[in-house]
Design a protein around this motif. Sequence first.
Motif, mmCIF file in Angstrom:
data_model
loop_
_atom_site.group_PDB
_atom_site.id
_atom_site.type_symbol
_atom_site.label_atom_id
_atom_site.label_comp_id
_atom_site.label_asym_id
_atom_site.label_seq_id
_atom_site.Cartn_x
_atom_site.Cartn_y
_atom_site.Cartn_z
ATOM 1 N N ALA A 87 9.579 -14.609 -10.387
ATOM 2 C CA ALA A 87 9.234 -13.188 -10.531
ATOM 3 C C ALA A 87 9.953 -12.318 -9.509
ATOM 4 O O ALA A 87 9.960 -11.085 -9.630
ATOM 5 C CB ALA A 87 7.728 -13.005 -10.396
ATOM 6 N N GLY A 88 10.529 -12.923 -8.466
ATOM 7 C CA GLY A 88 11.200 -12.163 -7.420
ATOM 8 C C GLY A 88 10.250 -11.317 -6.602
ATOM 9 O O GLY A 88 10.572 -10.196 -6.210
ATOM 10 N N LEU A 120 0.728 -7.256 -12.514
ATOM 11 C CA LEU A 120 0.493 -6.376 -11.370
ATOM 12 C C LEU A 120 1.651 -5.422 -11.125
ATOM 13 O O LEU A 120 1.465 -4.371 -10.495
ATOM 14 C CB LEU A 120 0.241 -7.209 -10.115
ATOM 15 N N SER A 121 2.826 -5.745 -11.616
ATOM 16 C CA SER A 121 3.995 -4.887 -11.398
ATOM 17 C C SER A 121 4.058 -3.725 -12.397
ATOM 18 O O SER A 121 4.952 -2.890 -12.295
ATOM 19 C CB SER A 121 5.275 -5.717 -11.506
ATOM 20 N N ARG A 122 3.113 -3.666 -13.313
ATOM 21 C CA ARG A 122 3.160 -2.613 -14.334
ATOM 22 C C ARG A 122 2.761 -1.247 -13.798
ATOM 23 O O ARG A 122 2.883 -0.248 -14.485
ATOM 24 C CB ARG A 122 2.215 -2.958 -15.493
ATOM 25 N N THR A 123 2.238 -1.204 -12.590
ATOM 26 C CA THR A 123 1.842 0.073 -12.017
ATOM 27 C C THR A 123 2.398 0.187 -10.629
ATOM 28 O O THR A 123 2.884 -0.789 -10.056
ATOM 29 C CB THR A 123 0.305 0.219 -11.976
ATOM 30 N N GLY A 124 2.344 1.362 -10.072
ATOM 31 C CA GLY A 124 2.797 1.577 -8.693
ATOM 32 C C GLY A 124 4.025 2.458 -8.645
ATOM 33 O O GLY A 124 4.593 2.869 -9.648
ATOM 34 N N ALA A 132 0.830 -1.209 0.000
ATOM 35 C CA ALA A 132 0.000 0.000 0.000
ATOM 36 C C ALA A 132 0.861 1.254 0.000
ATOM 37 O O ALA A 132 0.556 2.235 -0.697
ATOM 38 C CB ALA A 132 -0.933 -0.016 1.208
ATOM 39 N N ALA A 133 1.943 1.238 0.760
ATOM 40 C CA ALA A 133 2.832 2.403 0.819
ATOM 41 C C ALA A 133 3.483 2.678 -0.526
ATOM 42 O O ALA A 133 3.766 3.827 -0.869
ATOM 43 C CB ALA A 133 3.899 2.184 1.887
ATOM 44 N N ALA A 134 3.699 1.616 -1.311
ATOM 45 C CA ALA A 134 4.321 1.769 -2.630
ATOM 46 C C ALA A 134 3.296 1.861 -3.752
ATOM 47 O O ALA A 134 3.665 1.908 -4.926
ATOM 48 C CB ALA A 134 5.256 0.586 -2.896
ATOM 49 N N ARG A 135 2.004 1.886 -3.395
ATOM 50 C CA ARG A 135 0.905 1.911 -4.368
ATOM 51 C C ARG A 135 1.014 0.729 -5.344
ATOM 52 O O ARG A 135 0.833 0.859 -6.546
ATOM 53 C CB ARG A 135 0.858 3.241 -5.126
ATOM 54 N N ARG A 136 1.304 -0.411 -4.766
ATOM 55 C CA ARG A 136 1.356 -1.655 -5.523
ATOM 56 C C ARG A 136 0.338 -2.633 -4.961
ATOM 57 O O ARG A 136 -0.398 -2.311 -4.026
ATOM 58 C CB ARG A 136 2.763 -2.262 -5.455
ATOM 59 N N ALA A 137 0.319 -3.831 -5.526
ATOM 60 C CA ALA A 137 -0.592 -4.861 -5.037
ATOM 61 C C ALA A 137 0.161 -6.156 -4.839
ATOM 62 O O ALA A 137 1.112 -6.464 -5.564
ATOM 63 C CB ALA A 137 -1.746 -5.074 -6.020
ATOM 64 N N VAL A 138 -0.278 -6.924 -3.854
ATOM 65 C CA VAL A 138 0.244 -8.254 -3.605
ATOM 66 C C VAL A 138 -0.689 -9.268 -4.240
ATOM 67 O O VAL A 138 -1.915 -9.187 -4.076
ATOM 68 C CB VAL A 138 0.362 -8.528 -2.089
#
Length: 286
Positions: A41-42, A281-285, A14-20
């Motif tokens: 994917a690391g 999911l890593s394409r944003t944030g 959430a702090a990085a504006r990403r998703a798990v």
Amino acid sequence: MPLASTGDLITRAAAARRAVAAFNVITLEHIEAVVAGAETAGSPVVLQVSENAVTYRYGRLLPLARAAVAAAERACVPVALHLDHVQSDDLLRRAPDAGFSSVMYDAARLPYAGNLAATRAAADWAHARGLWIEAELGEIGGKDGRPPLDAHAPGARTDPTRARDFVAGTGVDALAVAVGSAHAMTTRTAVLDLGLLKRLSAALSVPLVLHGSSGVPDDGLVAAVGGGITKVNVGTALNAAMTGAIREFLTARPEAVDSRQYLGAGREAMAREVRRIIGVLSRTGG
């Protein structure tokens, strides 16, 4: 690596504006595939065991949970365990001793007042034992073979004002919201209401969760994360990958009887899908 905490993974995302990414597992092959895909994917990942999966395993939680814990502790990326769509208070109470750091308590089938009261009691019990708790408001639909709700049906969408009151009244740590996805979709045709998601994100201070993500196209997932979704649940996409690979293997080799061969093909297909979804999911944030 020590077992990770779902709450910690979600807080950092959430702090990085990403998703798990959180993947539902049913068999040991599911567990191994999710961990392998996340390692490639690391990326950190959440292994989810649903109440339906426990029912399938003769009501026994520990065999699958112990396997998940063992795989998580040997992974080279953070892996957390989450107990998903729990309706049984008995199952909820088995979560801490089985290695789960979080639970999704599902009382969404109840009228609003009943959902609030049951979830409040579950949250109080969970927090007293250090569990992070997720709930659902609005009916996402498609679960247990039921068809998805019509977009205009009462309760089919999560109302921001009611959601804010629900979170305040229950004390949950995250909320699964109904914005257009549905459980058990085998086509990726769900259209998310991004305007509603934006209003929900503005109204709520807790992380938002997207259920039924297997039916959402890649650009929809990217937009959902950009709009405030912090945890993305995936189940059917893994089952489709596994089943497709096994079907292809046995069609090409009708004489095959060694289950390791076709289950191995299914495991590899699931691992590839895990890696693909994490990449989306890593394409944003930030």
